[in-house]
Design a protein around this motif. Structure first.
Motif, PDB file in Angstrom:
ATOM      1  N   ALA A  67       0.845  -1.187   0.000  1.00 29.24           N
ATOM      2  CA  ALA A  67       0.000   0.000   0.000  1.00 29.24           C
ATOM      3  C   ALA A  67       0.883   1.241   0.000  1.00 29.24           C
ATOM      4  N   VAL A  68       0.392   2.272  -0.645  1.00 28.12           N
ATOM      5  CA  VAL A  68       1.039   3.575  -0.589  1.00 28.12           C
ATOM      6  C   VAL A  68       0.127   4.443   0.264  1.00 28.12           C
ATOM      7  N   LEU A  69       0.622   4.830   1.444  1.00 26.88           N
ATOM      8  CA  LEU A  69      -0.191   5.599   2.372  1.00 26.88           C
ATOM      9  C   LEU A  69       0.685   6.359   3.346  1.00 26.88           C
ATOM     10  N   GLU A  70       0.069   7.247   4.085  1.00 23.66           N
ATOM     11  CA  GLU A  70       0.753   7.984   5.138  1.00 23.66           C
ATOM     12  C   GLU A  70       0.989   7.034   6.312  1.00 23.66           C
ATOM     13  N   THR A  71       2.144   7.156   6.945  1.00 24.32           N
ATOM     14  CA  THR A  71       2.434   6.351   8.133  1.00 24.32           C
ATOM     15  C   THR A  71       2.798   7.275   9.288  1.00 24.32           C
ATOM     16  N   GLY A  72       2.683   6.750  10.488  1.00 26.60           N
ATOM     17  CA  GLY A  72       3.116   7.481  11.664  1.00 26.60           C
ATOM     18  C   GLY A  72       2.094   8.441  12.245  1.00 26.60           C
ATOM     19  N   ALA A  73       1.001   8.707  11.519  1.00 28.29           N
ATOM     20  CA  ALA A  73      -0.023   9.626  12.030  1.00 28.29           C
ATOM     21  C   ALA A  73      -1.319   8.879  12.311  1.00 28.29           C
ATOM     22  N   GLY A  74      -1.247   7.556  12.336  1.00 29.96           N
ATOM     23  CA  GLY A  74      -2.409   6.751  12.650  1.00 29.96           C
ATOM     24  C   GLY A  74      -3.020   6.019  11.467  1.00 29.96           C
ATOM     25  N   SER A  75      -2.686   6.426  10.242  1.00 27.77           N
ATOM     26  CA  SER A  75      -3.278   5.782   9.069  1.00 27.77           C
ATOM     27  C   SER A  75      -2.888   4.325   8.954  1.00 27.77           C
ATOM     28  N   ASP A  76      -1.653   4.000   9.340  1.00 30.34           N
ATOM     29  CA  ASP A  76      -1.223   2.606   9.287  1.00 30.34           C
ATOM     30  C   ASP A  76      -2.026   1.755  10.266  1.00 30.34           C
ATOM     31  N   ASP A  77      -2.250   2.262  11.478  1.00 31.22           N
ATOM     32  CA  ASP A  77      -3.087   1.547  12.455  1.00 31.22           C
ATOM     33  C   ASP A  77      -4.538   1.486  11.993  1.00 31.22           C
ATOM     34  N   ASP A  78      -5.008   2.574  11.367  1.00 28.48           N
ATOM     35  CA  ASP A  78      -6.376   2.587  10.846  1.00 28.48           C
ATOM     36  C   ASP A  78      -6.555   1.536   9.756  1.00 28.48           C
ATOM     37  N   LEU A  79      -5.544   1.366   8.900  1.00 23.08           N
ATOM     38  CA  LEU A  79      -5.631   0.355   7.852  1.00 23.08           C
ATOM     39  C   LEU A  79      -5.760  -1.035   8.469  1.00 23.08           C
TER      40      LEU A  79
END
Length: 135
Positions: free
Chosen positions: A48-60
């Motif tokens: 996946a290409v996404l933002e990390t470290g601001a909660g998006s990874d946990d949200d995914l």
């Protein structure tokens, strides 16, 4: 074309593992334009290409747990309970990503990272194939 396989240790928990630095290291010495293809040769992981470290990874990961719960509904039953969901993951989070490379640099947005998504706690080590196709 230039290609290399790297190994990523994901451990025994679900993970969104940022591999952007590994992609950048692979491109060291490239000064032209082209495409970086990232491929995971596994039936239970995706990219996946996404933002990390601001909660998006946990949200995914939370969204995947909701969409693909680790329960007994899955016909594919070997491994950890609910493992069948891991085999469905690549249909939602594909095992490939292609990123433009401009002047040897990944053309990612400000907050984008290239990430290995692995919900399979039975496989702590993953291989990722990086391939640069010059333009």
């Amino acid at each position: 074309m230039r290609s290399e396989e790297i190994e990523i240790r994901t451990g025994s928990t679900e993970v969104v593992h940022d591999i952007t630095r590994a992609c950048e290291d692979f491109l060291a010495g490239v000064d032209g334009d082209g495409l970086l293809n990232v491929w995971v040769p596994h039936a239970t992981a995706g990219l996946a290409v996404l933002e990390t470290g601001a909660g998006s990874d946990d949200d995914l990961l939370a969204a995947l747990r909701e969409l693909l719960p680790a329960d007994k509904r899955w016909r594919h039953e070997h491994g950890t309970p609910g493992h069948g969901r891991d085999h469905v993951l690549p249909a939602l989070v594909p095992p490939y990503a292609t990123i433009p490379v401009l002047g040897g640099v990944l053309a990612l947005g400000t907050w984008q990272s290239v990430c290995l998504v692995d919900t399979n706690v039975d496989n702590p080590v993953r291989k990722v194939r990086l391939t640069f196709l010059a333009g």
